[in-house]
Design an enzyme around this catalytic site. Structure first.
Site, short mmCIF file in Angstrom:
data_model
loop_
_atom_site.label_atom_id
_atom_site.label_comp_id
_atom_site.label_asym_id
_atom_site.label_seq_id
_atom_site.Cartn_x
_atom_site.Cartn_y
_atom_site.Cartn_z
N GLU A 91 0.84 -1.21 0.00
CA GLU A 91 0.00 0.00 0.00
C GLU A 91 0.87 1.26 0.00
O GLU A 91 0.60 2.22 -0.72
CB GLU A 91 -0.94 0.02 1.21
CG GLU A 91 -1.88 1.22 1.15
CD GLU A 91 -2.64 1.49 2.44
OE1 GLU A 91 -2.87 2.68 2.74
OE2 GLU A 91 -2.99 0.53 3.15
N CYS A 145 -8.39 3.50 8.02
CA CYS A 145 -9.73 3.15 7.58
C CYS A 145 -10.62 2.77 8.75
O CYS A 145 -10.15 2.39 9.82
CB CYS A 145 -9.68 2.04 6.52
SG CYS A 145 -9.66 0.38 7.20
#
Length: 320
Positions: A130, A198
């Protein structure tokens, strides 16, 4: 007492909306186009999920040169750099992007602010796909910091236009500490409107904070490569509980449960519930008789699939 008598299940745990969507993209592509479907990098960081998709005809690759011309290619949930996107297009693949929409949100923010002349400090783990994908949105101007000490060493070319972004699966507490150090050194730094970590990472960590004081031992179901699963184990340990991460029920050790009355059980966002149930059965075999689910946030987030993979609407009847 030598055997556990109760298992306390964290809520929420396991799959998040981004993982659900990524797996469904590969499965729908296999159903629609047939095997093989090529996937760049593990679709999500879970051994069971990857092996299951391999058995259905997915082929996982790191290098696009390993994908034959004209093949169907899926980008993993972690996102990819601009260079990988451009190479994939140039090679003429049929592409489906399974990047988690919350990671895409970070990419969009980076591209937008870069056009306005911003440099970036990224809080994240070096080498994580990521992080490589987000840093790869630009040719230069993103400085990675992994801890507070890195913040003191970072040397942006200018500080008037500086923004901070975060890997989405970090420890909420660690990220807050590093963010505070970034703000202290660069008081005018621009922060995201909503934090980049998140909702699923936050919720699973919050659940472990509630779970840990109520149990004698914490088991986290997750693969060694899974960032958010590792953070759950670290958090439980930081809260003073023995904590182990297992990829499957086979990795549980009877000696961990000696003198343990209540076991806390959770799973990272890429770990399927079938693995949690297998762990429950194994702990029951060691003597546990009760399973209790904690109260917790019910997650209702759902992300849409890419256009070419949505279920076809039934043909319209009557007047158009």
């Amino acid at each position: 007492m030598n055997a556990p008598h109760e298992i306390l299940l964290a809520e929420p745990r396991g799959f998040c909306a981004g993982v659900d969507r990524a797996i469904e993209i590969v499965e729908r592509a296999l159903a629609k186009f047939g095997a093989p479907i090529y996937v760049r990098h593990e679709i999500v960081h879970n051994t069971y999920v990857v092996n299951d998709l391999k058995a259905k005809g997915a082929i996982f690759i790191e290098d696009l040169a390993d994908v034959p011309p004209g093949a169907t290619l899926v980008f993993s949930a972690h996102g990819v750099s601009r260079a990988v996107q451009e190479e994939a297009r140039a090679r003429g693949f049929s592409i489906f992007d399974a990047t988690c929409p919350l990671v895409t949100k970070v990419h969009v923010e980076v591209a937008k602010l870069a056009k306005e002349g911003y440099e970036f400090i990224m809080i994240g783990h070096k080498g994580h796909p990521e992080v490589e994908g987000t840093m790869g949105q630009l040719d230069s101007g993103i400085h990675l910091v992994e801890d507070v000490a890195d913040v003191a060493r970072v040397q942006p070319a200018q500080t008037e236009k500086l923004a901070v972004v975060t890997q989405t699966t970090l420890s909420v507490d660690d990220a807050a500490e590093i963010s505070a150090a970034v703000r202290a050194r660069f008081p005018s730094i621009r922060e995201p409107k909503q934090q980049d970590i998140c909702y699923a990472t936050q919720n699973r960590q919050d659940a472990v904070k509630l779970l840990s004081p109520q149990v004698d031992l914490v088991i986290v179901v997750g693969s060694p490569t899974s960032s958010n699963s590792n953070r759950l184990r670290e958090l439980a340990a930081r809260l003073g509980r023995p904590a182990y991460m297992v990829d499957s029920a086979d990795e549980l050790r009877a000696e961990w449960f000696q003198g343990v009355s209540r076991v806390g059980l959770t799973a990272g966002a890429s770990a399927p519930e079938v693995l949690v149930q297998a762990v429950i059965e194994r702990i029951k075999a060691l003597g546990a008789v009760a399973v209790r689910k904690m109260e917790g946030i019910e997650e209702t987030v759902k992300f849409p699939l890419p256009k070419g993979l949505r279920l076809e609407a039934p043909p319209a009847t009557g007047m158009a």
